[in-house]
Design an enzyme around this catalytic site. Structure first.
Site, PDB file in Angstrom:
ATOM      1  N   SER A 145       0.847  -1.196   0.000  1.00  0.00           N
ATOM      2  CA  SER A 145       0.000   0.000   0.000  1.00  0.00           C
ATOM      3  C   SER A 145       0.875   1.237   0.000  1.00  0.00           C
ATOM      4  CB  SER A 145      -0.891   0.013   1.244  1.00  0.00           C
ATOM      5  OG  SER A 145      -1.518   1.269   1.409  1.00  0.00           O
ATOM      6  N   TYR A 160      -1.499  -0.496  10.376  1.00  0.00           N
ATOM      7  CA  TYR A 160      -1.481  -0.786   8.949  1.00  0.00           C
ATOM      8  C   TYR A 160      -0.204  -0.263   8.301  1.00  0.00           C
ATOM      9  CZ  TYR A 160      -3.302  -1.337   4.197  1.00  0.00           C
ATOM     10  OH  TYR A 160      -3.496  -1.702   2.883  1.00  0.00           O
ATOM     11  N   VAL A 193      -9.008   1.104  -3.839  1.00  0.00           N
ATOM     12  CA  VAL A 193      -9.934   0.254  -4.577  1.00  0.00           C
ATOM     13  C   VAL A 193     -11.232   0.082  -3.793  1.00  0.00           C
ATOM     14  CG1 VAL A 193     -10.241  -2.026  -5.629  1.00  0.00           C
ATOM     15  CG2 VAL A 193      -7.973  -0.958  -5.594  1.00  0.00           C
ATOM     16  N   ARG A 194     -12.333  -0.012  -4.522  1.00  0.00           N
ATOM     17  CA  ARG A 194     -13.648  -0.201  -3.901  1.00  0.00           C
ATOM     18  C   ARG A 194     -13.813  -1.647  -3.436  1.00  0.00           C
ATOM     19  NH1 ARG A 194     -14.886   3.099  -8.244  1.00  0.00           N
ATOM     20  NH2 ARG A 194     -15.659   1.358  -9.505  1.00  0.00           N
ATOM     21  N   THR A 195     -13.257  -1.899  -2.262  1.00  0.00           N
ATOM     22  CA  THR A 195     -13.420  -3.194  -1.594  1.00  0.00           C
ATOM     23  C   THR A 195     -14.002  -2.928  -0.219  1.00  0.00           C
ATOM     24  OG1 THR A 195     -11.205  -3.084  -0.626  1.00  0.00           O
ATOM     25  CG2 THR A 195     -11.401  -4.132  -2.794  1.00  0.00           C
TER      26      THR A 195
END
Length: 237
Positions: A145, A160, A193-195
Site C-alpha cells: 500500500s 497498517y 480500490v472499492r473493496t
C-alpha cells in the site's frame, strides 16, 4: 501444449484476491484460491469454476505456521510445484483514519502486533514455505500500500502503515537473496480500490486494482525484481 502455470493467491474469497484469481485463470493459469474462511473460500472457487476456470480451493490461515506448512505439503504432493505466489491476505487493524483513536499516540500495541502478524509475517512464512516449490523460477507479489511508503508517510493508522512498510522490507530482502535465480519478488500497491477495506468512495474498481497485481505476477524473464509498483510503474519506497 505447454503445461499451465500454477498460481497461489491468499485471502482470495472476495475483493482484490478473488478478482486476481479470475484474471489469472482467464490467462490460463491453474489457480489455488486460499482463504481462512473455508465456506466462503469454497463458494468463491466454485463460482469461478462455474465460468469454466481452473480454480481450486485450499483453506489457509496466513498467521498459523501449521496451516502454511499444510498448504506447502499439499501443493507439493498434488501439483509438484508452483509458479506464482500472491500475498494478498491482509487486514486493516486500526480504528477509522478520521478518529482520534487512530493516532499513534493512542495506538494499542496489540493492534500493531496483529497488523504485523497478518500483513508482514504471514507473507514471510508463505515465502519461506512456497518459494522452494518454484524450483528456481517464479513470481512473488506482495500486495502492499502507498500507506507503507516512507517517502509519503503521514500520521494515523500505525498498525497498517508499519505492517506494509515491513512487508516492503520483506520484498527487498527476498529479492536480494534470490538474485541470480529466476524468482522475482515485487511489492505492488493496487491503489485505492472499492473493496470492503477500501470503501465505496474509492475511485478504482476491483478489476482496475487487480491489473497491477496480475502485471507483476506475469512478468517476463527480463522483468524487474525488488521493486515497488503501482499500475505497472515504479513508485518510491
Amino acid at each position: 501444449m505447454p503445461e499451465s502455470l500454477i498460481a497461489v493467491v491468499t485471502g482470495a474469497y472476495r475483493g482484490l484476491g478473488l478478482e486476481t484469481c479470475r484474471q489469472l485463470a482467464e490467462r490460463g493459469y491453474r489457480v489455488v484460491l486460499t482463504a481462512r474462511r473455508e465456506a466462503d473460500g469454497r463458494a468463491a472457487a466454485e463460482g469461478l469454476r462455474g465460468w469454466g476456470l481452473d480454480v481450486r480451493f485450499h483453506v489457509l490461515d496466513v498467521t498459523d505456521a501449521t496451516s502454511v506448512r499444510t498448504l506447502a505439503d499439499d501443493l507439493r504432493n498434488e501439483l509438484g510445484r508452483i509458479d506464482c505466489l500472491i500475498n494478498n491476505a491482509g487486514i486493516f487493524p486500526d480504528p477509522p483514519p478520521d478518529s482520534e483513536a487512530s493516532s499513534i499516540f493512542a495506538a494499542d500495541l496489540g493492534t500493531i502486533r496483529r497488523g504485523l502478524e497478518t500483513n508482514a509475517l504471514g507473507p514471510l512464512l508463505l515465502c519461506q514455505a512456497l518459494i522452494p516449490l518454484m524450483e528456481g523460477r517464479g513470481r512473488v507479489v506482495n500486495v502492499s500500500s502507498g500507506m507503507g511508503q516512507l517517502s509519503e508517510m503521514n500520521g494515523c493508522c500505525p498498525g497498517y502503515r508499519l505492517s506494509k512498510t515491513a512487508l516492503n522490507a520483506v520484498t527487498r530482502i527476498l529479492a536480494d537473496e534470490l538474485r541470480g535465480t529466476g524468482v522475482k519478488v515485487n511489492s505492488v500497491c493496487p491503489g485505492w480500490v472499492r473493496t470492503e477495506m477500501g470503501g465505496a468512495e474509492a475511485p478504482l474498481s476491483v478489476e482496475e486494482g487487480a491489473r497491477g497485481i496480475v502485471w507483476a505476477a506475469t512478468l517476463p524473464d527480463d522483468g524487474p525484481s525488488g521493486g515497488f509498483f503501482r499500475n505497472g510503474a515504479a513508485i518510491a519506497w
